[in-house]
Design a protein around this motif. Structure first.
Motif, PDB file in Angstrom:
ATOM      1  N   ILE A 235       0.734  -1.317  -0.088  1.00 43.27           N
ATOM      2  CA  ILE A 235       0.022   0.244  -0.063  1.00 43.27           C
ATOM      3  C   ILE A 235       1.117   1.366  -0.094  1.00 43.27           C
ATOM      4  N   LYS A 236       0.038   2.450  -1.120  1.00 45.85           N
ATOM      5  CA  LYS A 236       1.103   3.650  -0.300  1.00 45.85           C
ATOM      6  C   LYS A 236       0.429   4.461   0.420  1.00 45.85           C
ATOM      7  N   GLU A 237       1.658   4.182   1.356  1.00 42.54           N
ATOM      8  CA  GLU A 237       0.546   4.301   2.830  1.00 42.54           C
ATOM      9  C   GLU A 237       0.111   6.137   2.941  1.00 42.54           C
ATOM     10  N   GLU A 238       1.005   7.073   2.639  1.00 44.33           N
ATOM     11  CA  GLU A 238       0.343   8.849   2.104  1.00 44.33           C
ATOM     12  C   GLU A 238      -0.545   8.289   1.883  1.00 44.33           C
ATOM     13  N   GLU A 239      -0.892   7.672   0.813  1.00 45.56           N
ATOM     14  CA  GLU A 239      -2.742   7.961  -0.194  1.00 45.56           C
ATOM     15  C   GLU A 239      -3.525   7.355   0.649  1.00 45.56           C
ATOM     16  N   LEU A 240      -2.968   6.075   1.857  1.00 42.62           N
ATOM     17  CA  LEU A 240      -3.932   5.362   2.351  1.00 42.62           C
ATOM     18  C   LEU A 240      -4.841   6.353   3.326  1.00 42.62           C
ATOM     19  N   ILE A 249     -13.072   5.720   1.255  1.00 43.12           N
ATOM     20  CA  ILE A 249     -13.130   4.789   2.373  1.00 43.12           C
ATOM     21  C   ILE A 249     -13.719   4.258   3.729  1.00 43.12           C
ATOM     22  N   ALA A 250     -13.678   3.433   4.087  1.00 47.66           N
ATOM     23  CA  ALA A 250     -14.740   4.145   5.354  1.00 47.66           C
ATOM     24  C   ALA A 250     -13.736   3.993   6.231  1.00 47.66           C
ATOM     25  N   GLY A 251     -12.971   3.229   6.681  1.00 53.54           N
ATOM     26  CA  GLY A 251     -12.183   2.596   7.751  1.00 53.54           C
ATOM     27  C   GLY A 251     -11.376   1.529   7.083  1.00 53.54           C
ATOM     28  N   ALA A 252      -9.940   1.036   8.078  1.00 55.90           N
ATOM     29  CA  ALA A 252      -8.996   0.454   7.286  1.00 55.90           C
ATOM     30  C   ALA A 252      -9.092  -0.384   9.375  1.00 55.90           C
ATOM     31  N   GLY A 253      -8.047  -1.719   8.498  1.00 55.45           N
ATOM     32  CA  GLY A 253      -7.938  -2.694   9.771  1.00 55.45           C
ATOM     33  C   GLY A 253      -6.176  -2.773   9.351  1.00 55.45           C
ATOM     34  N   LEU A 254      -5.608  -2.645  10.366  1.00 57.13           N
ATOM     35  CA  LEU A 254      -4.121  -2.635   9.158  1.00 57.13           C
ATOM     36  C   LEU A 254      -3.076  -3.360  11.073  1.00 57.13           C
ATOM     37  N   ASP A 255      -2.405  -4.617  10.471  1.00 54.66           N
ATOM     38  CA  ASP A 255      -1.622  -5.396  10.683  1.00 54.66           C
ATOM     39  C   ASP A 255      -0.130  -5.090  10.566  1.00 54.66           C
ATOM     40  N   VAL A 256       0.292  -4.455   9.456  1.00 59.02           N
ATOM     41  CA  VAL A 256       1.530  -4.447   8.688  1.00 59.02           C
ATOM     42  C   VAL A 256       1.494  -2.846   8.186  1.00 59.02           C
ATOM     43  N   PHE A 257       2.787  -2.248   8.321  1.00 59.17           N
ATOM     44  CA  PHE A 257       3.650  -0.848   7.877  1.00 59.17           C
ATOM     45  C   PHE A 257       4.431  -0.216   6.524  1.00 59.17           C
ATOM     46  N   SER A 258       4.744   0.043   5.921  1.00 61.44           N
ATOM     47  CA  SER A 258       6.087   0.844   5.514  1.00 61.44           C
ATOM     48  C   SER A 258       6.875  -0.019   5.827  1.00 61.44           C
ATOM     49  N   LYS A 259       7.062   1.128   7.024  1.00 61.93           N
ATOM     50  CA  LYS A 259       7.874   0.937   8.634  1.00 61.93           C
ATOM     51  C   LYS A 259       7.647   0.785   9.695  1.00 61.93           C
ATOM     52  N   GLU A 260       8.480  -0.622  10.119  1.00 62.67           N
ATOM     53  CA  GLU A 260       7.637  -1.191  11.766  1.00 62.67           C
ATOM     54  C   GLU A 260       8.637  -1.146  12.044  1.00 62.67           C
ATOM     55  N   PRO A 261       8.683  -0.912  13.739  1.00 64.87           N
ATOM     56  CA  PRO A 261       7.094  -0.193  14.349  1.00 64.87           C
ATOM     57  C   PRO A 261       7.136   0.885  13.660  1.00 64.87           C
ATOM     58  N   LEU A 262       5.128   1.301  13.539  1.00 63.33           N
ATOM     59  CA  LEU A 262       5.121   2.481  13.071  1.00 63.33           C
ATOM     60  C   LEU A 262       4.835   3.736  14.085  1.00 63.33           C
ATOM     61  N   GLU A 263       6.012   4.204  12.908  1.00 68.63           N
ATOM     62  CA  GLU A 263       5.922   5.928  14.321  1.00 68.63           C
ATOM     63  C   GLU A 263       5.168   5.866  14.450  1.00 68.63           C
ATOM     64  N   GLU A 265       4.788   9.398  14.668  1.00 68.44           N
ATOM     65  CA  GLU A 265       3.892  10.516  14.322  1.00 68.44           C
ATOM     66  C   GLU A 265       3.347  10.208  13.313  1.00 68.44           C
ATOM     67  N   SER A 266       3.475   8.826  12.711  1.00 70.70           N
ATOM     68  CA  SER A 266       2.272   8.623  11.817  1.00 70.70           C
ATOM     69  C   SER A 266       0.641   9.170  12.402  1.00 70.70           C
ATOM     70  N   PRO A 267      -0.480   9.619  11.379  1.00 73.03           N
ATOM     71  CA  PRO A 267      -1.688  10.342  11.544  1.00 73.03           C
ATOM     72  C   PRO A 267      -2.316   8.836  11.996  1.00 73.03           C
ATOM     73  N   LEU A 268      -1.941   7.648  11.230  1.00 69.84           N
ATOM     74  CA  LEU A 268      -3.082   7.022  11.407  1.00 69.84           C
ATOM     75  C   LEU A 268      -3.295   6.535  13.091  1.00 69.84           C
ATOM     76  N   TRP A 269      -1.804   6.328  14.051  1.00 67.31           N
ATOM     77  CA  TRP A 269      -1.916   6.670  15.297  1.00 67.31           C
ATOM     78  C   TRP A 269      -4.295   7.090  15.557  1.00 67.31           C
ATOM     79  N   ASP A 270      -4.405   7.727  15.284  1.00 65.99           N
ATOM     80  CA  ASP A 270      -5.130   9.128  15.996  1.00 65.99           C
ATOM     81  C   ASP A 270      -6.282   8.892  15.002  1.00 65.99           C
ATOM     82  N   MET A 271      -6.473   7.747  14.140  1.00 65.41           N
ATOM     83  CA  MET A 271      -7.863   8.014  13.532  1.00 65.41           C
ATOM     84  C   MET A 271      -8.792   7.097  14.023  1.00 65.41           C
TER      85      MET A 271
END
Length: 320
Positions: A235-240, A249-263, A265-271
């Motif tokens: 996945i192109k994470e920034e575009e997601l 899209i309505a939402g996402a369940g994510l177990d994997v990320f472009s960089k792990e651990p997920l940084e 600062e990623s906005p995904l944490w707060d969604m």
């Protein structure tokens, strides 16, 4: 005469150590997770079960006696495939070990997003009684499984228990039980608009790298959920992030990320419309049992007989 050496770079316990020893009684069997245990033997090992990055320097050289590597994971994209291939080393993966735990995680994420379980957990922590606009069901909806292998097949079976319509994408396009219609990867854009849930179960290869981006998210329903348990780089994470923020899209369940651990600062944490798990969808109490009993031991029998390994032989040209 020097003994042949087999290394298992995992703590597999006495039972499984003995089962291996029974097959290779005259070999030197080295078992243990700590580097100090196996590193002194790595340059002479004929078989290694459980790849570690340090083994590339220790084992893949001109004097290497390595002939077979059993990966401890289903994905082998982080391994030095070109070196292994060029030296004629057989590679087998742990594909199939994860079918039950990962399919459970997939269904769990789908249910949680649909029935707002993650929202209610947050509300409980705040002692807040709120409906959270609950109104969705999974029953009768359409799921698109992008990558119908062992995990995808098991997910399709579970989805049928919810009366779901199941669409699948696999390289061969071959039909599969519990999949109502199968597509090939070049037909992906036909599949996405039909799906209420899009589940990525693909390995990371040059063909799947950044397979999902802005174009794919725009093709999905605004009410659809994306589940990714494959690899983050698919996945192109920034575009997601943009697609989730804008309501593409309505939402996402994510177990994997472009960089792990997920940084952090990623906005995904707060969604509020995202559930994050730390690459644990394949974790299970039966992991060692399945790798040893279902894959390694049957393959070892064939190896000792000089036969081609029957289970999870990696095709270097495909990368899986």
């Amino acid at each position: 005469m020097n003994k042949r050496i087999l290394i298992v770079t995992q703590d597999i316990g006495d039972e499984y150590t003995q089962k291996i020893k029974n097959l290779v009684p005259d070999w030197e069997l080295i078992v243990g997770k700590e580097k100090d245990i196996w590193a002194p033997y790595a340059n002479k090992a004929e078989i290694i079960a459980g790849w570690k990055k340090e083994l590339e320097e220790l084992s893949l050289h001109g004097r290497s006696e390595l002939r077979w590597v059993q990966a401890w994971s289903a994905g082998v994209n982080t391994m030095p495939l070109d070196k292994l291939n060029s030296q004629g080393i057989t590679l087998t993966s742990a594909n199939g070990v994860h079918a039950y735990p990962i399919s459970e995680t997939i269904i769990g994420l789908m249910l949680a997003l649909t029935r707002k379980i993650h929202t209610y957990v947050k509300n409980q922590q705040e002692r807040k009684w709120h409906h959270a606009h609950m109104n969705l069901e999974m029953h009768g909806k359409t799921i698109g499984i992008i990558g119908v292998g062992e995990i995808g097949s098991e997910t399709a079976k579970l989805a049928k228990a919810f009366g779901m319509r199941v669409l699948g994408v696999r390289h061969s396009g071959k039909a599969e039980e519990n999949v109502d219609r199968m597509y090939t990867p070049d037909e992906l854009h036909q599949v996405l608009p039909e799906c209420d849930y899009v589940v990525i179960t693909l390995p990371l290869t040059p063909q799947t790298f950044q397979m999902f981006g802005e174009k794919e998210f725009k093709l999905m329903k605004k009410s659809s959920f994306l589940i990714n348990i494959g690899r983050g780089e698919i996945i192109k994470e920034e575009e997601l992030v943009v697609a989730l923020q804008s309501g593409e899209i309505a939402g996402a369940g994510l177990d994997v990320f472009s960089k792990e651990p997920l940084e952090v600062e990623s906005p995904l944490w707060d969604m509020d419309n995202v559930i994050i798990t730390p690459h644990t969808s394949g974790s299970t109490e039966y992991y060692t049992k399945r790798v040893i009993e279902n894959i390694f031991l049957p393959n070892l029998v064939h190896y000792l007989d000089g036969k081609q390994l029957p289970t999870n032989l990696v095709d270097y040209t495909k990368g899986y």
